[in-house]
Design a protein around this motif. Structure first.
Motif, short mmCIF file in Angstrom:
data_model
loop_
_atom_site.label_atom_id
_atom_site.label_comp_id
_atom_site.label_asym_id
_atom_site.label_seq_id
_atom_site.Cartn_x
_atom_site.Cartn_y
_atom_site.Cartn_z
N VAL A 13 0.46 -0.95 -0.22
CA VAL A 13 0.15 0.12 -0.15
C VAL A 13 0.67 1.78 0.37
N LEU A 14 0.27 1.85 -0.04
CA LEU A 14 1.37 3.64 -0.26
C LEU A 14 1.18 4.30 0.36
N THR A 15 1.66 5.31 0.71
CA THR A 15 2.02 6.50 1.43
C THR A 15 1.42 7.75 0.93
N LEU A 16 0.62 8.76 2.29
CA LEU A 16 0.47 9.68 1.47
C LEU A 16 1.82 10.75 0.90
N GLY A 17 2.59 10.04 1.05
CA GLY A 17 3.73 10.44 0.49
C GLY A 17 4.45 10.66 -0.81
N ASN A 18 4.39 9.51 -1.09
CA ASN A 18 4.12 8.88 -2.25
C ASN A 18 2.57 9.51 -3.36
N LEU A 20 1.48 12.11 -3.16
CA LEU A 20 1.72 13.42 -3.10
C LEU A 20 3.05 13.99 -3.64
N GLY A 21 3.84 13.00 -3.76
CA GLY A 21 4.89 13.19 -4.49
C GLY A 21 5.23 12.47 -5.79
N ALA A 22 4.65 12.06 -5.36
CA ALA A 22 4.17 10.77 -6.75
C ALA A 22 2.84 10.41 -7.91
N ILE A 195 7.95 14.12 0.60
CA ILE A 195 7.31 14.62 1.79
C ILE A 195 7.75 13.20 2.76
N ARG A 196 7.60 14.79 3.87
CA ARG A 196 9.16 13.53 5.25
C ARG A 196 7.77 13.04 6.02
N ASP A 197 8.80 12.52 6.90
CA ASP A 197 8.97 11.13 7.63
C ASP A 197 7.88 12.41 8.85
N LEU A 198 6.58 11.91 10.20
CA LEU A 198 6.00 12.99 10.35
C LEU A 198 6.99 13.30 12.10
N LEU A 254 3.40 22.87 5.64
CA LEU A 254 2.88 23.37 4.31
C LEU A 254 2.94 23.42 3.17
N GLN A 255 4.16 21.55 2.57
CA GLN A 255 4.56 21.44 1.36
C GLN A 255 2.95 20.58 0.97
N ILE A 256 2.68 19.11 2.02
CA ILE A 256 1.10 18.15 2.07
C ILE A 256 0.39 19.49 1.95
N GLU A 257 -0.14 20.88 2.63
CA GLU A 257 -1.43 21.16 3.02
C GLU A 257 -1.41 21.96 1.04
N ALA A 258 -0.43 22.84 0.41
CA ALA A 258 -0.09 22.82 -1.13
C ALA A 258 -0.29 21.63 -2.86
N LEU A 259 -0.42 20.39 -1.30
CA LEU A 259 -0.07 20.17 -2.45
C LEU A 259 -1.88 19.32 -2.86
N ILE A 260 -1.88 18.89 -1.57
CA ILE A 260 -3.32 18.32 -1.75
C ILE A 260 -4.97 19.25 -1.85
N ASN A 261 -4.33 20.78 -1.54
CA ASN A 261 -5.24 21.86 -2.58
C ASN A 261 -5.37 22.06 -3.74
N ASP A 262 -3.94 22.11 -4.10
CA ASP A 262 -3.20 22.32 -4.94
C ASP A 262 -3.29 23.84 -5.35
N ILE A 263 -2.36 24.54 -4.59
CA ILE A 263 -1.69 25.91 -4.16
C ILE A 263 -0.73 25.45 -4.92
N PRO A 264 0.02 26.73 -4.98
CA PRO A 264 1.17 27.04 -5.32
C PRO A 264 2.22 27.01 -4.13
#
Ligand code: TRP
Length: 337
Positions: A13-18, A20-22, A195-198, A254-264
């Motif tokens: 199973v993939l992670t949220l990092g995979n 959002l990052g890929a 995406i980093r380890d929490l 901040l990175q997670i927030e940007a990627l999820i909401n598709d905001i720069p």
């Protein structure tokens, strides 16, 4: 028509990092370009067997494709979905490129060094991994290969092999994939997304990390995922700032927030700049993650296996046609044909 190509291993199973990052960046790129480019999305199942597989590989493969669809991948006639092992030309070209690559350059690959370090016995597949990856790319003359930062070195190797091969036969047999700096530009991200380890944000989020709170898996209950965000490690600066070195935990949020909401990312950074209550940022990100996972899982559950197998039928017929043609050119260059 130019080609975008990417693959993601289906060992678990993939992670949220995979995701959002890929996955998500790839899906956005594919949707943006699939009217005027070939989009090849394949499952590198032969790459999977270099390592342990959680669960059943067949189920994992189908699930991986469902992930792309649930992430919003639009299908049209230029989108090709296939399994690596269903296109034998990949293994064949891998062997031929083995005879072009050197032990020196392949031994220098960071991923190989990391995966083999301290182990008594290392399978040859781990060593040969980037050569098969080069074959995956070069068979389809793909110029655009959107992937995570940990794979950049492999792209450079594929470029070197392609150039060496062309030079040796004094012919433009392989199309050279773009340099990683150009790949980054094409992907429209400022740098490789990671995406980093929490809990230990200086490391990448990885499914193999033992601590459950370090990672969010795509099948986590959304409520649980939100809790994991709330317990993420931050820092003692007391001010929100994007600085991956000094404040990796906050920067990761901040990175997670940007990627999820598709905001720069820049916009998210300015919105939160100077905020002193880390809890507020965490609450917002936790909410975003919970909403995203809920919707993603709903979409995922609606996709049938049949739908995926139909995509394989279409994609594998295409892939074999293109790959065999390129392989024949290569075989002819070596006078194998
Ligand atoms: N190495 C990639 C990963 O670990 C998967 C992969 C294999 C790939 N072959 C590829 C990615 C070719 C892009 C192009 O995720």
């Amino acid at each position: 028509m130019k080609t975008i190509l990417t693959g993601i291993r289906s060992n678990s199973v993939l992670t949220l990092g995979n995701y959002l990052g890929a996955l998500v960046p790839m899906v956005r790129l594919a949707n943006k370009h699939s009217d005027e480019m070939n989009v090849n999305i394949f499952v590198p199942d032969l790459h999977s067997i270099i390592a342990d597989i959680d669960g059943n590989l067949q189920e994992n493969i189908v699930r991986t494709i469902k992930y792309y669809l649930a992430a919003g991948l639009k299908i049209n006639k230029n989108v090709h979905i296939y399994r690596q092992s269903y296109v034998p030309a990949h293994s064949e070209l891998c062997w031929i490129l083995n005879c072009v690559a050197t032990m020196g350059e392949t031994s220098r690959m960071t991923q190989y060094k990391e995966k083999s370090e301290g182990r008594e016995s290392v399978n040859v597949g781990i060593f040969d991994y980037p050569i098969l990856m080069a074959a995956d790319i070069l068979l389809y003359s793909a110029e655009y290969v959107p992937i995570g930062e940990d794979q950049f070195q492999h792209i450079e190797l594929a470029r070197n092999l392609a150039m060496r091969f062309n030079h040796r036969f004094d012919a433009e047999i392989f199309t050279i994939p773009l340099k990683t700096t150009e790949q980054i530009k094409f992907m429209g991200v400022s740098d490789g997304i990671r995406i980093r380890d929490l809990l230990n944000p200086e490391k990448k989020m990885s499914k193999s990390t033992k601590a459950e709170n370090s990672k969010i898996m795509l099948n986590d209950a959304p409520e649980l995922a939100a809790k994991k965000i709330m317990s993420a490690t931050t820092d003692s600066y007391g001010k929100v700032k994007f600085d991956m070195w000094a404040q990796p935990g906050i920067s990761n949020l901040l990175q997670i927030e940007a990627l999820i909401n598709d905001i720069p990312l820049q916009d998210v950074i300015s919105t939160w700049a100077g905020e002193t209550r880390y809890g507020e940022l965490k609450k917002k990100v936790a909410e975003s993650v919970k909403k995203e996972l809920t919707e993603f899982q709903e979409r995922l559950n609606k996709i049938s296996n049949e739908e995926v197998y139909e995509l394989f039928d279409f994609g594998e017929e295409y892939a074999n046609k293109i790959a065999n043609k390129k392989l024949l050119e290569v075989q002819k260059a070596f006078k194998l044909r």
